[in-house]
Design a protein around this motif. Sequence first.
Motif, PDB file in Angstrom:
ATOM      1  N   TYR A  62       0.816  -1.206   0.000  1.00 34.24           N
ATOM      2  CA  TYR A  62       0.000   0.000   0.000  1.00 34.24           C
ATOM      3  C   TYR A  62       0.859   1.270   0.000  1.00 34.24           C
ATOM      4  O   TYR A  62       0.420   2.327  -0.441  1.00 34.24           O
ATOM      5  N   LYS A  63       2.080   1.181   0.506  1.00 36.87           N
ATOM      6  CA  LYS A  63       2.913   2.385   0.579  1.00 36.87           C
ATOM      7  C   LYS A  63       3.732   2.614  -0.688  1.00 36.87           C
ATOM      8  O   LYS A  63       4.331   3.669  -0.858  1.00 36.87           O
ATOM      9  N   ASP A  64       3.763   1.646  -1.576  1.00 40.28           N
ATOM     10  CA  ASP A  64       4.551   1.760  -2.805  1.00 40.28           C
ATOM     11  C   ASP A  64       3.678   2.123  -3.996  1.00 40.28           C
ATOM     12  O   ASP A  64       3.853   1.607  -5.102  1.00 40.28           O
ATOM     13  N   VAL A  65       2.731   3.008  -3.767  1.00 36.15           N
ATOM     14  CA  VAL A  65       1.731   3.346  -4.779  1.00 36.15           C
ATOM     15  C   VAL A  65       1.580   4.857  -4.846  1.00 36.15           C
ATOM     16  O   VAL A  65       1.681   5.544  -3.827  1.00 36.15           O
ATOM     17  N   HIS A  66       1.314   5.376  -6.035  1.00 39.52           N
ATOM     18  CA  HIS A  66       0.878   6.759  -6.184  1.00 39.52           C
ATOM     19  C   HIS A  66      -0.655   6.757  -6.209  1.00 39.52           C
ATOM     20  O   HIS A  66      -1.263   5.937  -6.895  1.00 39.52           O
ATOM     21  N   TYR A  67      -1.252   7.676  -5.477  1.00 37.05           N
ATOM     22  CA  TYR A  67      -2.714   7.770  -5.403  1.00 37.05           C
ATOM     23  C   TYR A  67      -3.175   9.084  -6.037  1.00 37.05           C
ATOM     24  O   TYR A  67      -2.544  10.132  -5.842  1.00 37.05           O
ATOM     25  N   TYR A  68      -4.295   9.020  -6.757  1.00 39.57           N
ATOM     26  CA  TYR A  68      -4.779  10.162  -7.534  1.00 39.57           C
ATOM     27  C   TYR A  68      -6.210  10.523  -7.142  1.00 39.57           C
ATOM     28  O   TYR A  68      -7.064   9.640  -6.990  1.00 39.57           O
ATOM     29  N   GLY A  69      -6.463  11.826  -7.044  1.00 33.93           N
ATOM     30  CA  GLY A  69      -7.804  12.289  -6.717  1.00 33.93           C
ATOM     31  C   GLY A  69      -8.794  12.150  -7.856  1.00 33.93           C
ATOM     32  O   GLY A  69     -10.004  12.178  -7.613  1.00 33.93           O
ATOM     33  N   VAL A  70      -8.325  12.042  -9.086  1.00 30.64           N
ATOM     34  CA  VAL A  70      -9.046  11.837 -10.360  1.00 30.64           C
ATOM     35  C   VAL A  70     -10.035  12.947 -10.722  1.00 30.64           C
ATOM     36  O   VAL A  70     -10.349  13.120 -11.893  1.00 30.64           O
ATOM     37  N   HIS A  71     -10.566  13.688  -9.759  1.00 29.31           N
ATOM     38  CA  HIS A  71     -11.524  14.755 -10.035  1.00 29.31           C
ATOM     39  C   HIS A  71     -10.837  16.123  -9.985  1.00 29.31           C
ATOM     40  O   HIS A  71      -9.780  16.285  -9.360  1.00 29.31           O
ATOM     41  N   THR A  72     -11.480  17.104 -10.607  1.00 22.74           N
ATOM     42  CA  THR A  72     -10.991  18.480 -10.549  1.00 22.74           C
ATOM     43  C   THR A  72     -11.564  19.194  -9.336  1.00 22.74           C
ATOM     44  O   THR A  72     -12.761  19.082  -9.035  1.00 22.74           O
ATOM     45  N   PHE A  73     -10.704  19.929  -8.650  1.00 20.63           N
ATOM     46  CA  PHE A  73     -11.099  20.814  -7.561  1.00 20.63           C
ATOM     47  C   PHE A  73     -10.547  22.208  -7.863  1.00 20.63           C
ATOM     48  O   PHE A  73      -9.622  22.357  -8.664  1.00 20.63           O
ATOM     49  N   PHE A  74     -11.118  23.212  -7.209  1.00 19.92           N
ATOM     50  CA  PHE A  74     -10.653  24.580  -7.387  1.00 19.92           C
ATOM     51  C   PHE A  74      -9.963  25.039  -6.103  1.00 19.92           C
ATOM     52  O   PHE A  74     -10.535  24.950  -5.016  1.00 19.92           O
TER      53      PHE A  74
END
Length: 331
Positions: free
Chosen positions: A185-197
Amino acid sequence: MTIKSLAVLFVAATMPHLVAAEQLPTQPQHANAQDLIEVFEKSGGKHPGIRKGHAKGVCAVGEFVGSEQAALYTNSLLFSGATIPAVMRFSMAGQNPIVPDSSRSPRGLGVKFSLPNGGVHHIAMLSTPMFGANSPESFLGLMRAGAPDEQGKRDPARVAAYRAAYPDTQPQADWLMNNPIPRSYKDVHYYGVHTFFFKNEAGVEVPARYSLEARDGYHGLDETDLDALGNDFLAARLQDELATAPAYFDYYITLAEEGDNLLDPSQTWPEERERVLLGTLKVTTSGGEACTPINFDPNIISAGVRSSDDAVLKIRSPAYAISFARRLTGK
């Protein structure tokens, strides 16, 4: 006839032994949160007291500190530079609480930050840089195509036909097939996938997407070792790793440019987009039940950040609320 319809018919014509024309899946005209929860339960089974999505996971705790340049982009207290307590949950995608940890599927990470003013800020991420569909309707159709029938059998050909008809559902599947299964679990990049302002003290607001990137980089499994690892190695591995040293994830925002789609989470932006480091998450220990009472809704955010009108992002709040209520009531 639409291009999507032609694509589905092509699949049926080339694989008649797999998909009958009358069984071709279609995209619903409307999707609501209740629809999504119901298809989750149909797909993964009913598991009372368990999250309807990302059912299998492990809690962890740590802290977050914003960077010096964060104030240029947002006045959120999350990025003030103070040490912010964090409770998080690393997880497997899907509705099955006993899914094998070696599954070629997204990993998830939800984090609750407790702010100095008593408020909270949530983020929720996937290990793929895109979501699995461009709308709630497309996602619901994909889930229905993959759900088992009354005899409990799944039909991969229906999923293939659906993806052919609705190509927004293909990029995430392609990414998962072309990238190694994460070793931890620590060897991963995580992405929010949505746009925020993100808005700073001067009122300047910029559209961006956030990510938490493992400082040690992405490391995949040697698939020859999968049999020896078994089905449940990720939680124990994380605990062992954190006992040796904390894990660090750097929080970046990727800034949108003109022409970038702000409302479609199935699309990624060009790699040359500017990225800015806004802080670092330090994960210190794992295990326990600290995250159990938390609903990791990504729309629960602090002033200085606001959600976009991405329909997938917006439907997550009511869907998470239904799941949360059912979990607390043992349903």
